[in-house]
Design a protein around this motif. Structure first.
Motif, mmCIF file in Angstrom:
data_model
loop_
_atom_site.group_PDB
_atom_site.id
_atom_site.type_symbol
_atom_site.label_atom_id
_atom_site.label_comp_id
_atom_site.label_asym_id
_atom_site.label_seq_id
_atom_site.Cartn_x
_atom_site.Cartn_y
_atom_site.Cartn_z
ATOM 1 N N VAL A 169 4.613 -2.805 -0.614
ATOM 2 C CA VAL A 169 4.573 -1.348 -0.522
ATOM 3 C C VAL A 169 4.246 -1.008 0.930
ATOM 4 O O VAL A 169 3.287 -1.509 1.495
ATOM 5 C CB VAL A 169 3.500 -0.763 -1.467
ATOM 6 C CG1 VAL A 169 3.418 0.743 -1.315
ATOM 7 C CG2 VAL A 169 3.808 -1.138 -2.909
ATOM 8 N N SER A 170 5.046 -0.150 1.537
ATOM 9 C CA SER A 170 4.861 0.179 2.951
ATOM 10 C C SER A 170 3.637 1.076 3.138
ATOM 11 O O SER A 170 3.184 1.751 2.215
ATOM 12 C CB SER A 170 6.100 0.882 3.503
ATOM 13 O OG SER A 170 6.221 2.169 2.939
ATOM 14 N N GLN A 171 3.115 1.084 4.355
ATOM 15 C CA GLN A 171 1.961 1.914 4.685
ATOM 16 C C GLN A 171 2.300 3.402 4.589
ATOM 17 O O GLN A 171 1.437 4.212 4.275
ATOM 18 C CB GLN A 171 1.452 1.586 6.094
ATOM 19 C CG GLN A 171 0.836 0.211 6.193
ATOM 20 C CD GLN A 171 -0.386 0.065 5.300
ATOM 21 O OE1 GLN A 171 -1.172 0.995 5.137
ATOM 22 N NE2 GLN A 171 -0.539 -1.092 4.702
ATOM 23 N N ASP A 172 3.563 3.744 4.834
ATOM 24 C CA ASP A 172 3.979 5.146 4.721
ATOM 25 C C ASP A 172 3.872 5.626 3.277
ATOM 26 O O ASP A 172 3.418 6.742 3.018
ATOM 27 C CB ASP A 172 5.410 5.328 5.220
ATOM 28 C CG ASP A 172 5.545 5.012 6.704
ATOM 29 O OD1 ASP A 172 4.544 5.162 7.428
ATOM 30 O OD2 ASP A 172 6.652 4.615 7.123
ATOM 31 N N VAL A 173 4.285 4.780 2.337
ATOM 32 C CA VAL A 173 4.199 5.142 0.925
ATOM 33 C C VAL A 173 2.738 5.251 0.502
ATOM 34 O O VAL A 173 2.354 6.184 -0.208
ATOM 35 C CB VAL A 173 4.945 4.100 0.049
ATOM 36 C CG1 VAL A 173 4.691 4.343 -1.417
ATOM 37 C CG2 VAL A 173 6.431 4.129 0.346
ATOM 38 N N LEU A 174 1.899 4.307 0.943
ATOM 39 C CA LEU A 174 0.476 4.366 0.601
ATOM 40 C C LEU A 174 -0.196 5.602 1.194
ATOM 41 O O LEU A 174 -1.094 6.176 0.585
ATOM 42 C CB LEU A 174 -0.237 3.104 1.070
ATOM 43 C CG LEU A 174 0.094 1.826 0.315
ATOM 44 C CD1 LEU A 174 -0.615 0.642 0.939
ATOM 45 C CD2 LEU A 174 -0.264 1.949 -1.143
ATOM 46 N N ALA A 175 0.236 6.016 2.375
ATOM 47 C CA ALA A 175 -0.338 7.209 2.995
ATOM 48 C C ALA A 175 0.084 8.471 2.255
ATOM 49 O O ALA A 175 -0.718 9.396 2.076
ATOM 50 C CB ALA A 175 0.073 7.288 4.455
ATOM 51 N N SER A 176 1.331 8.524 1.806
ATOM 52 C CA SER A 176 1.807 9.717 1.116
ATOM 53 C C SER A 176 1.369 9.759 -0.340
ATOM 54 O O SER A 176 1.191 10.828 -0.904
ATOM 55 C CB SER A 176 3.330 9.814 1.201
ATOM 56 O OG SER A 176 3.930 8.736 0.504
ATOM 57 N N LYS A 177 1.177 8.599 -0.937
ATOM 58 C CA LYS A 177 0.731 8.519 -2.340
ATOM 59 C C LYS A 177 -0.621 7.815 -2.378
ATOM 60 O O LYS A 177 -0.751 6.677 -2.808
ATOM 61 C CB LYS A 177 1.747 7.749 -3.181
ATOM 62 C CG LYS A 177 3.108 8.391 -3.224
ATOM 63 C CD LYS A 177 4.067 7.574 -4.047
ATOM 64 C CE LYS A 177 5.437 8.214 -4.081
ATOM 65 N NZ LYS A 177 6.386 7.412 -4.870
ATOM 66 N N ASP A 178 -1.652 8.530 -1.939
ATOM 67 C CA ASP A 178 -2.979 7.916 -1.840
ATOM 68 C C ASP A 178 -3.565 7.537 -3.191
ATOM 69 O O ASP A 178 -4.473 6.712 -3.267
ATOM 70 C CB ASP A 178 -3.932 8.824 -1.083
ATOM 71 C CG ASP A 178 -4.133 10.163 -1.764
ATOM 72 O OD1 ASP A 178 -3.309 10.520 -2.631
ATOM 73 O OD2 ASP A 178 -5.108 10.854 -1.432
ATOM 74 N N TRP A 179 -3.049 8.075 -4.278
ATOM 75 C CA TRP A 179 -3.546 7.742 -5.615
ATOM 76 C C TRP A 179 -3.277 6.286 -5.982
ATOM 77 O O TRP A 179 -3.990 5.708 -6.800
ATOM 78 C CB TRP A 179 -2.944 8.673 -6.666
ATOM 79 C CG TRP A 179 -1.441 8.738 -6.641
ATOM 80 C CD1 TRP A 179 -0.677 9.626 -5.949
ATOM 81 C CD2 TRP A 179 -0.530 7.882 -7.325
ATOM 82 N NE1 TRP A 179 0.657 9.367 -6.154
ATOM 83 C CE2 TRP A 179 0.775 8.311 -6.999
ATOM 84 C CE3 TRP A 179 -0.672 6.802 -8.165
ATOM 85 C CZ2 TRP A 179 1.903 7.686 -7.497
ATOM 86 C CZ3 TRP A 179 0.452 6.182 -8.666
ATOM 87 C CH2 TRP A 179 1.727 6.627 -8.334
ATOM 88 N N ILE A 180 -2.272 5.656 -5.355
ATOM 89 C CA ILE A 180 -1.983 4.240 -5.646
ATOM 90 C C ILE A 180 -3.157 3.385 -5.208
ATOM 91 O O ILE A 180 -3.722 2.618 -5.997
ATOM 92 C CB ILE A 180 -0.690 3.781 -4.934
ATOM 93 C CG1 ILE A 180 0.529 4.506 -5.487
ATOM 94 C CG2 ILE A 180 -0.518 2.272 -5.080
ATOM 95 C CD1 ILE A 180 1.808 4.222 -4.720
ATOM 96 N N LEU A 181 -3.552 3.513 -3.970
ATOM 97 C CA LEU A 181 -4.643 2.702 -3.431
ATOM 98 C C LEU A 181 -5.958 3.029 -4.127
ATOM 99 O O LEU A 181 -6.750 2.133 -4.427
ATOM 100 C CB LEU A 181 -4.752 2.913 -1.927
ATOM 101 C CG LEU A 181 -5.695 1.987 -1.182
ATOM 102 C CD1 LEU A 181 -5.294 0.527 -1.398
ATOM 103 C CD2 LEU A 181 -5.685 2.312 0.287
ATOM 104 N N ARG A 182 -6.198 4.299 -4.395
ATOM 105 C CA ARG A 182 -7.441 4.712 -5.052
ATOM 106 C C ARG A 182 -7.555 4.082 -6.442
ATOM 107 O O ARG A 182 -8.595 3.526 -6.792
ATOM 108 C CB ARG A 182 -7.492 6.232 -5.134
ATOM 109 C CG ARG A 182 -8.796 6.779 -5.664
ATOM 110 C CD ARG A 182 -8.879 8.293 -5.567
ATOM 111 N NE ARG A 182 -7.763 8.955 -6.206
ATOM 112 C CZ ARG A 182 -6.863 9.711 -5.565
ATOM 113 N NH1 ARG A 182 -6.943 9.870 -4.268
ATOM 114 N NH2 ARG A 182 -5.885 10.289 -6.214
#
Length: 103
Positions: free
Chosen positions: A52-65
């Protein structure tokens, strides 16, 4: 209704993959895999891990949380099990040190 298409819970811990050593978590309809610190996150589809790219993680912060919450809960459960163990912590640490597991 298909149970697979409409999961009851948004996030579900699926266990640890023995082959890759990554934690598997289902968030919505997508299965994610992550290491214990959640520094590497992958989507899993048909047994193939795609980063998963850092751009996706930044835009969809609920994934990492959600990944961190689930992995933290599993680590806490393990810690509580170790506290209920009849082997004292210092004995366990000394054994691991003698065997070369500790730094």
């Amino acid at each position: 209704m298909n149970a697979q298409a409409y999961p009851d819970k948004f996030s579900e811990f699926l266990g640890k993959d023995a082959r890759t050593g990554l934690y598997l978590v289902r968030l919505g309809h997508t299965t994610y895999a992550a290491n214990a610190t959640c520094t590497e996150i992958f989507t899993v589809k048909d047994g193939v891990n795609t980063p998963v790219s850092q751009d996706v993680l930044a835009s969809k912060d609920w994934i990492l949380r959600n990944m961190r919450d689930v992995v933290f809960a599993e680590r806490r459960k393990f810690s509580e099990a170790m506290q209920r163990s009849n082997i004292p912590v210092y004995s366990r640490q000394a054994y691991k040190h003698r065997r070369g597991y500790s730094h």
